[in-house]
Design an enzyme around this catalytic site. Structure first.
Site, PDB file in Angstrom:
ATOM      1  N   SER A 126       1.621  -9.818  -1.157  1.00  0.00           N
ATOM      2  CA  SER A 126       1.244  -8.412  -0.941  1.00  0.00           C
ATOM      3  C   SER A 126       1.523  -7.870   0.451  1.00  0.00           C
ATOM      4  O   SER A 126       1.729  -6.667   0.614  1.00  0.00           O
ATOM      5  CB  SER A 126      -0.225  -8.193  -1.301  1.00  0.00           C
ATOM      6  OG  SER A 126      -1.065  -9.010  -0.521  1.00  0.00           O
ATOM      7  N   LYS A 134       0.807  -1.232   0.000  1.00  0.00           N
ATOM      8  CA  LYS A 134       0.000   0.000   0.000  1.00  0.00           C
ATOM      9  C   LYS A 134       0.837   1.276   0.000  1.00  0.00           C
ATOM     10  O   LYS A 134       0.433   2.298  -0.533  1.00  0.00           O
ATOM     11  CB  LYS A 134      -0.961  -0.008   1.190  1.00  0.00           C
ATOM     12  CG  LYS A 134      -2.123  -0.970   0.965  1.00  0.00           C
ATOM     13  CD  LYS A 134      -3.293  -0.643   1.840  1.00  0.00           C
ATOM     14  CE  LYS A 134      -4.504  -1.476   1.448  1.00  0.00           C
ATOM     15  NZ  LYS A 134      -4.321  -2.918   1.786  1.00  0.00           N
ATOM     16  N   GLU A 172      -9.760   7.331   3.850  1.00  0.00           N
ATOM     17  CA  GLU A 172     -10.644   6.447   4.585  1.00  0.00           C
ATOM     18  C   GLU A 172      -9.929   5.116   4.747  1.00  0.00           C
ATOM     19  O   GLU A 172      -9.008   4.788   3.988  1.00  0.00           O
ATOM     20  CB  GLU A 172     -11.954   6.236   3.830  1.00  0.00           C
ATOM     21  CG  GLU A 172     -11.949   5.138   2.766  1.00  0.00           C
ATOM     22  CD  GLU A 172     -10.959   5.354   1.629  1.00  0.00           C
ATOM     23  OE1 GLU A 172     -10.712   6.525   1.269  1.00  0.00           O
ATOM     24  OE2 GLU A 172     -10.423   4.357   1.121  1.00  0.00           O
TER      25      GLU A 172
END
Ligand SMILES: *Cc1c(COP(=O)(O)O)cnc(C)c1O
Length: 392
Positions: free
Chosen positions: A376, A89, A111
């Site tokens: 990931s 991310k 968010e």
């Protein structure tokens, strides 16, 4: 480039920008400027600097010896779990905060559902000295205490969303409202390849560093710059978009996306959008979406908080529709078992999102093939869920 976004923001039938009029000026400013900014040499240089020195890129391409033996394939792991903050991310949040700076924004909003995107955003805000407000559903705040405290330690203002089901989509509504009221000085960092154009394309570009590295890393070890299979889990679809990106037009590469089926696609506890979704509009784009007969978005479920999303990004809806990518869905238990297997065979405890991608070897014809899996994220954040599940 038939799999990339067109100049209206569409991927085939999907995508676009379905936003309230009040958001138009914000989105339009982004749309007009993002390509000019990210294509500048100076931007690229700064982005690469932080990816290298701060995130720890390039991430290794690791040959998983024991896993390969077991499944009689050559299995490589792209180690996004080794990025700072533990997942892919941050590739996107670094890119977006540099973009926000170039647009002279002073404040950041975001968010978050499980808190991973919130942590990645709070991290880069601390790094750049920017104000940071994170909206999070009240229910999620209770469920994800450690990530809430991480964001607070990093200096973010975590605000509860108290409406609706008090989860991710309500937090998104609050963030949009905030943005409408503060259009001039604020940038909204979206965490996956979702939202109105240009977000899906922007996030995919920032994450595409993953496949850019894969090309030369694979070339070094296999003398060939593409694998036979690439496998990645899909929540909104950003880690998958990043590792697919430079291979979209190479039809020799089988692209496999893995969704969370939760307790099963025939129960109403699932998040398998390509199996259960229909065309609809959510968070500003037309995509595949889990909804009831009145078109109301249904509450998704998965044991992994990061795959617990009722839609997929428009790029994935297009890759599914055009059959460029095959989407499989796996249930909670299959994913958890795969997470334990990776832990025992390779000494790597994956994030539970990621574990989904490791549970499909038996469903694919991979014998003798070169397979790359996008690892990931790491499992530290999920220890409690592993413990509660308990079957190890
Ligand atoms: C958030 C997250 C995902 C799901 O998001 P995508 O946008 O689909 O990549 C997957 N894996 C990890 C480790 C995550 O934190």
């Amino acid at each position: 480039m038939k799999y990339n976004v067109d100049n209206k923001g569409f991927y085939g039938d999907f995508g676009g920008s379905y936003i309230p009029e009040m958001l138009f000026s914000n989105i339009d400013e982004l749309r007009k400027n993002y390509l000019n900014i990210v294509n500048k040499d100076s931007f690229e240089k700064e982005f690469n600097y932080y990816l290298n020195k701060y995130v720890g890129r390039p991430t290794p391409l690791y040959y998983a010896n024991r896993l390969s033996e077991k499944y009689r394939a050559k299995i490589y792991l792209k180690r996004e779990d080794l990025c700072h903050t533990g997942a892919h991310k941050i590739n996107n949040t670094i890119g977006q905060i540099l973009l926000a700076k170039a647009l002279k924004k002073k404040k950041i909003i975001a968010e978050t559902g499980a808190g991973q995107h919130g942590v990645a955003t709070a991290t880069v805000c601390a790094l750049m000295g920017m104000d940071c407000v994170i909206y999070m559903g009240e229910v999620d705040i209770q469920r994800q205490k450690p990530n809430v405290e991480r964001m607070r330690i990093l200096g973010a203002d975590v605000r509860p969303a108290l409406s609706g089901s008090k989860t991710l989509k309500d937090a998104t509504n609050e963030a949009m409202r905030h943005w409408i009221n503060n259009p001039d000085d604020t940038h909204y960092i979206i965490g996956s390849v979702v939202g109105p154009h240009p977000y899906p394309d922007m996030v995919a570009r920032f994450q595409s560093v993953i496949s850019k590295e894969l090309i030369y890393q694979l070339n070094k070890v296999e003398n060939r710059n593409y694998p036979d299979f690439i496998i990645a889990c899909v929540g909104g679809g950003s880690n998958a978009a990043g590792i697919f990106y430079h291979y979209l037009e190479n039809s020799k590469v089988n692209l496999i996306g893995v969704e969370a089926a939760g307790l099963g696609v025939s129960t109403n506890k699932s998040a398998a959008t390509t199996k259960l979704g229909k065309k609809g509009v959510l968070h500003g784009s037309k995509t595949l979406l889990m909804q009831d007969e009145n078109g109301q978005v249904t509450e998704p479920y998965s044991i992994s908080a990061g795959l617990d999303y009722p839609g997929i990004g428009p790029l994935h809806a297009h890759l599914f529709n055009s059959k460029r990518c095959e989407y499989l869905s796996v249930e909670d238990d299959e994913a958890m078992n795969a997470g334990i297997e990776l832990s025992r065979l390779e000494g790597i405890i994956p994030a539970i999102e990621t574990a989904h991608a490791f549970s499909v070897f038996d469903k694919l014809n991979i014998k003798g093939k070169i397979v790359v899996i996008n690892l990931s994220g790491r499992g530290d954040k999920d220890l409690e869920t592993y413990i509660k599940w308990g079957k190890y």
